[in-house]
Design a protein around this motif. Structure first.
Motif, PDB file in Angstrom:
ATOM      1  N   ILE A 131       2.424 -73.845 -60.971  1.00 32.10           N
ATOM      2  CA  ILE A 131       2.160 -72.773 -62.115  1.00 32.10           C
ATOM      3  C   ILE A 131       2.366 -73.791 -63.457  1.00 32.10           C
ATOM      4  CG2 ILE A 131       2.800 -70.798 -63.589  1.00 32.10           C
ATOM      5  CD1 ILE A 131       3.457 -69.269 -60.974  1.00 32.10           C
ATOM      6  N   ALA A 132       3.406 -74.463 -63.228  1.00 34.27           N
ATOM      7  CA  ALA A 132       3.904 -75.415 -64.483  1.00 34.27           C
ATOM      8  C   ALA A 132       2.772 -76.369 -64.679  1.00 34.27           C
ATOM      9  CB  ALA A 132       5.066 -76.088 -64.124  1.00 34.27           C
ATOM     10  N   MET A 133       2.099 -76.990 -63.467  1.00 30.41           N
ATOM     11  CA  MET A 133       1.150 -77.925 -63.711  1.00 30.41           C
ATOM     12  C   MET A 133      -0.116 -77.530 -64.365  1.00 30.41           C
ATOM     13  SD  MET A 133       1.590 -79.291 -59.780  1.00 30.41           S
ATOM     14  CE  MET A 133      -0.068 -79.949 -59.422  1.00 30.41           C
ATOM     15  N   TYR A 134      -0.341 -76.237 -64.178  1.00 29.56           N
ATOM     16  CA  TYR A 134      -1.446 -75.693 -64.710  1.00 29.56           C
ATOM     17  C   TYR A 134      -1.200 -75.636 -66.444  1.00 29.56           C
ATOM     18  CZ  TYR A 134      -4.206 -73.895 -60.499  1.00 29.56           C
ATOM     19  OH  TYR A 134      -4.999 -73.840 -59.669  1.00 29.56           O
ATOM     20  N   LEU A 135       0.013 -75.134 -66.749  1.00 32.41           N
ATOM     21  CA  LEU A 135       0.343 -74.970 -68.156  1.00 32.41           C
ATOM     22  C   LEU A 135       0.388 -76.313 -68.759  1.00 32.41           C
ATOM     23  CD1 LEU A 135       3.152 -72.572 -68.011  1.00 32.41           C
ATOM     24  CD2 LEU A 135       0.946 -71.938 -68.128  1.00 32.41           C
ATOM     25  N   ILE A 136       0.885 -77.543 -67.968  1.00 36.82           N
ATOM     26  CA  ILE A 136       0.897 -78.663 -68.612  1.00 36.82           C
ATOM     27  C   ILE A 136      -0.564 -79.022 -68.651  1.00 36.82           C
ATOM     28  CG2 ILE A 136       1.209 -81.122 -68.379  1.00 36.82           C
ATOM     29  CD1 ILE A 136       3.996 -79.909 -68.381  1.00 36.82           C
ATOM     30  N   SER A 137      -1.659 -78.950 -67.825  1.00 35.45           N
ATOM     31  CA  SER A 137      -3.023 -79.417 -67.914  1.00 35.45           C
ATOM     32  C   SER A 137      -3.703 -78.827 -69.170  1.00 35.45           C
ATOM     33  CB  SER A 137      -3.744 -78.935 -66.529  1.00 35.45           C
ATOM     34  OG  SER A 137      -4.097 -77.443 -66.759  1.00 35.45           O
ATOM     35  N   ASP A 138      -3.270 -77.683 -69.356  1.00 33.98           N
ATOM     36  CA  ASP A 138      -3.985 -77.120 -70.714  1.00 33.98           C
ATOM     37  C   ASP A 138      -5.443 -77.070 -70.770  1.00 33.98           C
ATOM     38  OD1 ASP A 138      -3.360 -75.753 -73.183  1.00 33.98           O
ATOM     39  OD2 ASP A 138      -3.746 -77.653 -74.146  1.00 33.98           O
ATOM     40  N   ALA A 139      -5.799 -76.799 -69.364  1.00 33.28           N
ATOM     41  CA  ALA A 139      -7.547 -76.849 -69.017  1.00 33.28           C
ATOM     42  C   ALA A 139      -8.069 -75.705 -69.779  1.00 33.28           C
ATOM     43  CB  ALA A 139      -7.683 -77.218 -67.705  1.00 33.28           C
ATOM     44  N   ASP A 140      -9.164 -75.945 -70.231  1.00 32.51           N
ATOM     45  CA  ASP A 140     -10.025 -74.664 -70.655  1.00 32.51           C
ATOM     46  C   ASP A 140     -10.329 -73.785 -69.514  1.00 32.51           C
ATOM     47  OD1 ASP A 140     -10.243 -75.920 -73.283  1.00 32.51           O
ATOM     48  OD2 ASP A 140     -12.174 -76.837 -72.614  1.00 32.51           O
ATOM     49  N   TYR A 141     -10.556 -74.180 -68.624  1.00 33.42           N
ATOM     50  CA  TYR A 141     -10.769 -73.260 -67.171  1.00 33.42           C
ATOM     51  C   TYR A 141      -9.886 -73.618 -66.178  1.00 33.42           C
ATOM     52  CZ  TYR A 141     -15.521 -72.853 -69.585  1.00 33.42           C
ATOM     53  OH  TYR A 141     -16.422 -72.478 -70.430  1.00 33.42           O
ATOM     54  N   MET A 142      -9.507 -72.591 -65.599  1.00 33.28           N
ATOM     55  CA  MET A 142      -8.235 -72.512 -64.567  1.00 33.28           C
ATOM     56  C   MET A 142      -8.632 -71.679 -63.362  1.00 33.28           C
ATOM     57  SD  MET A 142      -4.700 -72.684 -66.764  1.00 33.28           S
ATOM     58  CE  MET A 142      -4.479 -73.713 -68.209  1.00 33.28           C
ATOM     59  N   ILE A 143      -8.466 -72.471 -62.297  1.00 30.76           N
ATOM     60  CA  ILE A 143      -8.877 -71.640 -61.153  1.00 30.76           C
ATOM     61  C   ILE A 143      -7.570 -71.596 -60.133  1.00 30.76           C
ATOM     62  CG2 ILE A 143     -10.361 -71.506 -59.045  1.00 30.76           C
ATOM     63  CD1 ILE A 143     -12.463 -72.789 -60.435  1.00 30.76           C
ATOM     64  N   MET A 144      -7.074 -70.517 -59.769  1.00 32.13           N
ATOM     65  CA  MET A 144      -5.718 -70.238 -59.432  1.00 32.13           C
ATOM     66  C   MET A 144      -5.936 -69.495 -58.213  1.00 32.13           C
ATOM     67  SD  MET A 144      -3.984 -69.110 -62.824  1.00 32.13           S
ATOM     68  CE  MET A 144      -3.305 -70.589 -63.897  1.00 32.13           C
ATOM     69  N   ASP A 145      -5.457 -69.946 -57.055  1.00 33.18           N
ATOM     70  CA  ASP A 145      -5.526 -69.265 -55.959  1.00 33.18           C
ATOM     71  C   ASP A 145      -4.347 -68.625 -55.540  1.00 33.18           C
ATOM     72  OD1 ASP A 145      -6.889 -68.429 -53.616  1.00 33.18           O
ATOM     73  OD2 ASP A 145      -7.265 -70.155 -52.314  1.00 33.18           O
ATOM     74  N   GLU A 146      -4.207 -67.353 -55.299  1.00 31.91           N
ATOM     75  CA  GLU A 146      -2.955 -66.535 -54.985  1.00 31.91           C
ATOM     76  C   GLU A 146      -1.918 -67.026 -55.928  1.00 31.91           C
ATOM     77  OE1 GLU A 146      -3.102 -64.368 -52.775  1.00 31.91           O
ATOM     78  OE2 GLU A 146      -4.896 -64.624 -51.654  1.00 31.91           O
ATOM     79  N   ILE A 147      -2.009 -67.258 -56.947  1.00 34.96           N
ATOM     80  CA  ILE A 147      -1.129 -67.739 -57.883  1.00 34.96           C
ATOM     81  C   ILE A 147       0.028 -67.071 -57.971  1.00 34.96           C
ATOM     82  CG2 ILE A 147      -1.861 -66.242 -60.003  1.00 34.96           C
ATOM     83  CD1 ILE A 147      -1.034 -70.228 -59.936  1.00 34.96           C
ATOM     84  N   ASN A 148       0.312 -65.795 -57.635  1.00 37.98           N
ATOM     85  CA  ASN A 148       1.733 -65.295 -57.989  1.00 37.98           C
ATOM     86  C   ASN A 148       2.430 -65.333 -56.143  1.00 37.98           C
ATOM     87  OD1 ASN A 148       0.152 -63.292 -56.959  1.00 37.98           O
ATOM     88  ND2 ASN A 148       0.532 -62.018 -58.645  1.00 37.98           N
ATOM     89  N   ASN A 149       1.745 -66.035 -55.307  1.00 35.48           N
ATOM     90  CA  ASN A 149       2.526 -65.950 -54.019  1.00 35.48           C
ATOM     91  C   ASN A 149       3.794 -66.842 -54.145  1.00 35.48           C
ATOM     92  OD1 ASN A 149       0.909 -65.235 -52.108  1.00 35.48           O
ATOM     93  ND2 ASN A 149       0.132 -67.274 -51.105  1.00 35.48           N
ATOM     94  N   GLY A 150       4.712 -66.161 -53.248  1.00 31.83           N
ATOM     95  CA  GLY A 150       6.077 -66.697 -53.216  1.00 31.83           C
ATOM     96  C   GLY A 150       6.878 -66.494 -54.383  1.00 31.83           C
ATOM     97  N   LEU A 151       6.546 -65.607 -55.480  1.00 32.18           N
ATOM     98  CA  LEU A 151       7.366 -65.581 -56.495  1.00 32.18           C
ATOM     99  C   LEU A 151       8.198 -64.259 -56.686  1.00 32.18           C
ATOM    100  CD1 LEU A 151       5.171 -66.482 -59.536  1.00 32.18           C
ATOM    101  CD2 LEU A 151       6.588 -67.929 -58.280  1.00 32.18           C
ATOM    102  N   ASP A 152       9.596 -64.310 -57.031  1.00 32.39           N
ATOM    103  CA  ASP A 152      10.063 -62.852 -56.944  1.00 32.39           C
ATOM    104  C   ASP A 152       9.339 -62.134 -58.201  1.00 32.39           C
ATOM    105  OD1 ASP A 152      11.155 -63.867 -59.593  1.00 32.39           O
ATOM    106  OD2 ASP A 152      12.634 -65.070 -58.636  1.00 32.39           O
ATOM    107  N   GLU A 153       9.994 -60.773 -58.106  1.00 26.80           N
ATOM    108  CA  GLU A 153       9.302 -59.860 -59.058  1.00 26.80           C
ATOM    109  C   GLU A 153       9.511 -60.302 -60.707  1.00 26.80           C
ATOM    110  OE1 GLU A 153      10.836 -55.892 -58.296  1.00 26.80           O
ATOM    111  OE2 GLU A 153       9.477 -55.342 -59.829  1.00 26.80           O
ATOM    112  N   ASP A 154      10.613 -60.730 -60.830  1.00 25.48           N
ATOM    113  CA  ASP A 154      10.667 -61.260 -62.305  1.00 25.48           C
ATOM    114  C   ASP A 154       9.912 -62.395 -62.702  1.00 25.48           C
ATOM    115  OD1 ASP A 154      12.733 -59.433 -62.640  1.00 25.48           O
ATOM    116  OD2 ASP A 154      14.285 -60.595 -62.957  1.00 25.48           O
ATOM    117  N   SER A 155       9.781 -63.343 -61.846  1.00 22.23           N
ATOM    118  CA  SER A 155       8.901 -64.446 -62.040  1.00 22.23           C
ATOM    119  C   SER A 155       7.379 -63.976 -62.232  1.00 22.23           C
ATOM    120  CB  SER A 155       8.983 -65.692 -60.993  1.00 22.23           C
ATOM    121  OG  SER A 155      10.396 -65.869 -61.045  1.00 22.23           O
ATOM    122  N   ARG A 156       6.909 -63.071 -61.171  1.00 25.21           N
ATOM    123  CA  ARG A 156       5.688 -62.561 -61.394  1.00 25.21           C
ATOM    124  C   ARG A 156       5.279 -61.736 -62.686  1.00 25.21           C
ATOM    125  NH1 ARG A 156       6.681 -60.504 -56.338  1.00 25.21           N
ATOM    126  NH2 ARG A 156       6.174 -58.350 -56.710  1.00 25.21           N
TER     127      ARG A 156
END
Ligand SMILES: Nc1ncnc2c1ncn2[C@@H]1O[C@H](COP(=O)(O)OP(=O)(O)OP(=O)(O)O)[C@@H](O)[C@H]1O
Length: 206
Positions: free
Chosen positions: A135-160
């Motif tokens: 996720i941090a890589m997405y934020l750093i990229s700052d790209a205009d279009y972001m495609i995220m597959d199953e982005i909240n996989n493996g995260l605890d509730e607070d992180s989600r």
């Protein structure tokens, strides 16, 4: 400013997965693709990126072929892709330089509370730590279009929850396309929901 998919069809031997998918993603908003396991979510993402063969009549960003617009788009499919010998910081610095981003690496490390492990080899990371790096890589990229597959996989509730706040904010100025098995958590923030049934992609806009 749009990401346009024109007549995308993907087949594997003996199996058609996506049939004649045409859609225009706007430059702002959160798009959620919801469909059962094995129905073609990852396949769509890979086909948009040109990582698998497809038949299509054009996949464009701002009317230019997507292959010439790579810096406008960020996609990192899964934490399974990480080289375990590298550190999180190696990846964050790489993305910052390749996407010519002005987002400070330190601010994202702090946001995701990664200070304790970001310099360590990824082989020492838990599943959730790897996902935070992704996720941090997405934020750093700052790209205009972001495609995220199953982005909240493996995260605890607070992180989600934290991720949802971030996605919601980013979607005010960027196009976020995601899929998730925790769909109930993303649905309230989604501007558009796409579903896949019998190889057809249907949008909640239709
Ligand atoms: N390289 C491949 N060769 C053959 N079949 C494939 C290949 N990749 C995917 N498939 C098939 O395409 C279909 C869609 O797979 P895909 O990974 O896109 O589903 P998904 O919706 O992302 O699933 P999940 O929710 O489990 O992640 C499945 O039936 C899968 O077996």
């Amino acid at each position: 400013m749009t990401l346009r998919v024109n007549k995308l069809t993907v087949s594997f031997p003996n199996q058609r997965v996506i049939n004649n998918f045409t859609y225009t993603f706007n430059d702002k908003g959160l798009y959620l693709i919801v469909a059962p396991n094995g129905s073609g979510k990852t396949t769509i993402f890979r086909a948009i990126l040109g990582l698998i063969n497809s038949s299509n009549q054009g996949i464009t960003i701002n009317e230019r072929p997507i292959s010439s617009q790579r810096s406008k788009l960020f996609y990192y499919e899964s934490s399974n892709w990480f080289d375990l010998n590298l550190s999180g910081l190696d990846y964050l610095k790489f993305v910052k330089s390749q996407w010519h981003s002005t987002v400070p690496v330190e601010s994202v490390i702090k946001l995701w509370n990664m200070q304790g492990y970001v310099k360590k080899a990824i082989r020492k990371y838990s599943l959730g730590m790897k996902q935070k790096l992704l996720i941090a890589m997405y934020l750093i990229s700052d790209a205009d279009y972001m495609i995220m597959d199953e982005i909240n996989n493996g995260l605890d509730e607070d992180s989600r929850k934290q991720l949802m706040q971030i996605l919601n904010q980013m979607a005010q100025s960027k196009c976020i396309i995601t899929s998730s098995h925790y769909k109930d958590e993303i649905m309230p923030y989604a501007n558009t929901v796409l579903t896949i049934k019998n190889c057809q992609v249907v949008s909640s806009d239709d």
